[in-house]
Every structure is written in structure tokens, then in C-alpha cells.
Design an enzyme around this catalytic site. Structure first.
Site, PDB file in Angstrom:
ATOM      1  N   GLY A   1       2.182   1.704   4.424  1.00 48.39           N
ATOM      2  CA  GLY A   1       0.979   2.563   4.039  1.00 48.39           C
ATOM      3  C   GLY A   1      -0.012   2.871   5.055  1.00 48.39           C
ATOM      4  CB  SER A   2      -3.576   3.503   5.397  1.00 45.07           C
ATOM      5  OG  SER A   2      -3.266   4.925   4.293  1.00 45.07           O
ATOM      6  CB  THR A   3      -1.486  -0.929   7.839  1.00 43.90           C
ATOM      7  OG1 THR A   3       0.035  -0.894   7.474  1.00 43.90           O
ATOM      8  CG2 THR A   3      -2.407  -1.513   6.779  1.00 43.90           C
TER       9      THR A   3
ATOM     10  CE  LYS B   1      -3.282   7.249   6.757  1.00 47.60           C
ATOM     11  NZ  LYS B   1      -4.076   7.373   5.789  1.00 47.60           N
TER      12      LYS B   1
ATOM     13  CB  SER C   1      -7.483   5.907   5.367  1.00 44.70           C
ATOM     14  OG  SER C   1      -6.153   5.362   5.342  1.00 44.70           O
TER      15      SER C   1
END
Length: 485
Positions: A216-218, A220, A275
Site C-alpha cells: 500500500g501507501s507505505t 510511496k 498520501s
């Protein structure tokens, strides 16, 4: 001697010679093979004839040995708080062999390692009972307890590292199991193990090392590192070229952001703070698949990691343009272990230098003398010190006044990134809640953490990385910091 007697004598001589050849063949040529044969019960009897050495945390054993009743195997393994420590130690069973540290360090723990030859020889003369050596781990008991308590009855995992050395400080997987329940070789032990194997929640799966999730967004954080390292953007407060809406390449659909957040041409700092899918999806597309693969690889993706326990390889895939854009925001075929995402946070915290993760600090002889001491080793350099410090500013903004405020620790600088990863066909199942973070004190960063929660029982609208995983990461970081005071 008449002719018949000579023939009999010659025949008997040949039989004796054949017997001598056979005996020597078995005793010398095939000795190791026969000694190691799983059906050689004498070897197994000897293995369990004495107390096994211990696995040590914070100077105290988390394992032990007790006498077995009604068996020719004299001793069996027991654990102190087995479910909490099983993801670290693995199991050791009279019937089902061993796993993880119990298996990899079996020679030291049984006392049969060549490294303990001197101790075994000395025991022949001093009359001391044979015992195994010890394995001293890097684990922090307070951090392990905080992680285990934080996950509670949720499915999930926590991995925590010392960014400056690579030492593993916590490694938790839930639901877990007690290795003591099948440490013997009775029918009861076999039934207990079979029940664990049939459990739909897979308590014997080490989710921290052997389960890969969409990060997921981790992820990024990795995409931001790729943008900085490849010179796509230099200033973290300069506006990016990120239109809204942004159409996924080669498709007719737009990439959506979560909620009404300010993502149009957002700066890197603001894009990470809120995010923004559109910003990081476009960065991944602008850089292209190969540059993203290369940068992810520097953090450890697409490689098996040995701690010495093997962790499954996290995957940043070779893929087409739309899928690469989605992988850049931690979706599509992008997969990561919690250990891998802890390595991402650790590299940023350690000014771009990623250290090799490890959990064995020392091997001890039965006399407690050290026969091996680990020396820290650099794994890679995913990003420059300058760019790492830019990413630190971005991650610290996330915690100060972004999506990660629940990880705040009074008087401590904390950087983090939340993630809520889609799960199931067409995102039909409850998402995974992620949080990666690090804490900094005056002496540098003592801890980096990754938390993933598979909470299938929560209300879908209540699932978020900051809400579910952030507080667990905060408690683990606090435990490490407090233990160093």
C-alpha cells in the site's frame, strides 16, 4: 594340506577379507551418512540425552529443557511464553525435527557442532555432563512484548530493527502457537501439531518473514526515494507535475485519491503527508519500470533475506505501464514482507545506509565463552545521505501533522508513513492496515518499525494504517527508547 582343505581355507580367507572390507566401508566411508540417517534411532536418542542449550533474550533464556517421562528421549524442549517467541525461535520437536533458529543453530544448541569440539573433549576429562551451547539474540524483550500485546487477537505482524546496526529488535506474528505442545513424541504431541496445521488462521505461518502483502501507501517512501535519486525532483517543497485527475497510462480510467485531499501538483512533502496516489503513480510512470525495479532492489526487493532465518523475497515486478504506476503506490503485483518494509524505514533513518538484518548476536559454548560474535555489515546504499535527510523531513511531517499523528512520542522525533492496502478481487475484502516508522534521539535512530494488521473483523471504514497500525508502532518504539535509558 590336501587340495580340498586348501580350497576351504582360501574361501574362508576371502570371506574374512570381504568382511573386513565391508566393516571398514561402513565404519569409515559411510559413517557420516549412517550417523545422519533419519532412521538411525541411536543418533536421535543421543541428541535428546542431554539438556539443550538455550536461546537468550536480554541476558535470560526464553527456552529450557525438561525430562521426558515414558520415553527413551530423556529431555524435551520447553518455552517461556512460547506464542510470543515462536516467530523468533521456531520449534524443536522430538517427533517433527526443528525450524528457524532451533534448526539453523542446532549444532550449537545440542553441543554437537565442530565449534564445540574442545568443550566436548574437555568434558571427557573433567567429568562434566554434556550440555549444549547458547544462542544470544539481538531481540529486545520489551519491544517484543509491546508488539505482541499491541497485535493482541488481530492477525498481523511486526518487525523492528536497529537502523544503525541491522539488529532485529522485535519479530512478532499473530495468531501464534506454543511450540511446547508438540515438543515431545507422543500421540498427544502429534495431535496438537496436526490441529495447528489444520487451523484456518495459520498460526504456524511466520507472517513477519514468510508472508508478503501489498505494501500500500507505505511503498510511496520507496517511490519518493526513486524520484530523488533519479533527479526527477530535487526540492521536497517544489511543486510536482501532477495533474488532477490523472489518467492511468494506456487506459481510460483515472487514478483516484482517497478523500478530498490537495494533490494537484502537490509537493513531495505534501504528497507524502496526504498520501496522494496521483502524484506517486505518475512518478512511477515517469521513471519507468526498470528504474523503479532498480531502486526497490536497493532496499532489498526481489531478494531473499537471511537473518539467518530466511525471509521470503519481496517483489517489485517487471510489468507494463499501468501496472507499474499502480505498483508505485504499493498495489498491483507489488508484494512485501513486514521485515522488508522495516528495512525501508531503517535505511531512511540511517541516512541512506541499509544494514544487513540479523538476530544472532553471539554463540556461546556451554562455559558461556563466546565462540562467535556478529559484526555489523552494510546491505546496500539505497539513497544518498542528502536525499535520506529530505525523506526524513517528509516522513516526520506525516507524523507531526499528517496521517500518522497517532505515532507521536513526546520529546522524540518520529517519522512515519501510513498505508491501507487493497485486498481481494476488486478490493472486495477488508484492506490491510500498514504503518512504517522510525524514532530519533540525540544519539541517532535506535529503532525502525513496520506493522501490518489483517483485521478482517473491523468495520471497513475504521481500517487505516494510522489508526490500527500506528499505535502499535509507537508502543514498540517507546519500549526500545525506554530500555536504553
Amino acid at each position: 594340506m590336501n587340495k580340498p582343505l586348501r580350497r576351504i581355507a582360501l574361501f574362508c580367507g576371502l570371506l574374512v577379507l570381504a568382511l573386513l572390507v565391508r566393516v571398514n566401508w561402513l565404519q569409515y566411508v559411510r559413517a557420516d551418512e549412517l550417523n545422519g540417517n533419519e532412521h538411525n534411532r541411536r543418533v536421535q536418542i543421543e541428541r535428546y540425552a542431554h539438556e539443550r542449550g538455550n536461546i537468550i533474550v536480554d541476558g535470560s533464556p526464553v527456552t529450557g529443557s525438561v525430562e521426558t517421562k515414558g520415553s527413551d528421549f530423556k529431555y524435551k524442549r520447553v518455552w517461556k511464553n512460547g506464542p510470543m517467541w515462536a516467530p523468533v525461535t521456531g520449534y524443536s520437536s522430538q517427533a517433527f525435527d526443528a525450524s528457524q533458529l532451533e534448526s539453523l543453530e542446532d549444532g550449537i544448541l545440542t553441543g554437537n557442532s565442530d565449534q564445540l569440539f574442545f568443550d566436548r573433549t574437555l568434558s571427557l576429562f573433567n567429568g562434566k555432563k554434556k550440555t549444549g551451547g547458547n544462542i544470544v539474540t539481538t531481540l529486545n524483550g520489551a519491544a517484543q512484548k509491546a508488539a505482541f500485546k499491541g497485535l493482541g487477537d488481530k492477525k498481523g505482524a511486526v518487525a523492528a530493527l536497529d537502523p544503525q546496526t541491522g539488529a532485529i529488535l522485535a519479530l512478532v506474528s499473530t495468531p501464534s502457537y506454543d511450540p511446547s505442545v508438540f515438543a515431545g513424541n507422543s500421540l498427544k504431541d502429534a495431535e496438537a501439531r496436526q490441529q495447528l496445521l489444520k487451523d484456518k488462521d495459520k498460526p504456524m505461518l511466520n507472517r513477519a518473514l514468510r508472508e508478503t502483502y501489498p505494501p500500500g501507501s507505505t511503498f510511496k517512501v520507496v517511490t519518493a526515494a526513486a524520484a530523488l535519486e533519479n533527479g526527477l525532483y530535487k526540492g521536497i517543497d517544489d511543486k510536482t507535475d501532477s495533474p488532477l485527475p490523472w489518467r492511468l497510462p494506456l487506459t481510460t480510467g483515472n487514478l483516484a485519491n482517497e478523500g478530498n485531499i490537495p494533490c494537484e501538483n502537490a509537493t513531495l512533502r505534501e504528497a507524502l503527508r496526504w498520501s496522494c496516489n496521483t502524484v506517486f503513480g505518475k512518478i512511477s510512470d515517469d521513471l519507468g519500470n526498470q528504474k523503479m525495479i532498480d531502486e526497490a532492489g536497493k532496499f532489498g526487493f526481489n531478494k531473499e533475506i537471511f537473518t539467518p532465518v530466511r525471509a521470503d523475497a519481496s517483489v517489485y515486478p517487471k510489468d507494463n505501464r499501468p501496472q507499474n504506476a499502480m505498483a508505485g503506490i504499493g498495489q498491483a503485483s507489488n508484494r512485501a514482507t513486514p521485515l522488508q518494509m522495516a528495512m525501508v524505514a531503517a535505511a531512511v533513518a540511517n541516512d541512506g545506509k541499509l544494514m544487513q538484518p540479523y538476530m544472532v548476536a553471539e554463540r556461546q559454548a556451554p562455559s558461556l565463552d563466546a565462540i562467535y560474535t556478529h559484526e555489523k555489515e552494510q546491505f546496500s546504499q539505497p539513497l544518498s545521505g542528502e536525499n535520506a535527510q529530505k525523506l526524513q523531513q517528509m516522513m516526520e511531517t506525516v507524523v507531526k501533522n499528517g496521517t500518522g499523528t497517532k505515532a507521536l512520542i513526546p520529546g522524540v522525533t518520529v517519522g512515519g508513513k501510513t498505508g491501507t492496502a487493497q485486498h481481494g478481487l476488486n478490493n472486495s475484502e477488508n484492506p490491510y492496515a500498514w504503518f512504517i516508522s522510525y524514532a530519533k534521539t540525540d544519539s541517532g535512530s535506535p529503532v525502525a518499525v513496520a506493522v501490518v494488521v489483517e483485521d478482517s473483523d473491523a468495520n471497513r471504514d475504521d481500517i487505516s494504517g494510522g489508526g490500527l497500525a500506528g499505535p502499535i508502532a509507537r508502543d514498540v518504539m517507546t519500549a526500545v527508547i525506554d530500555s536504553k535509558k
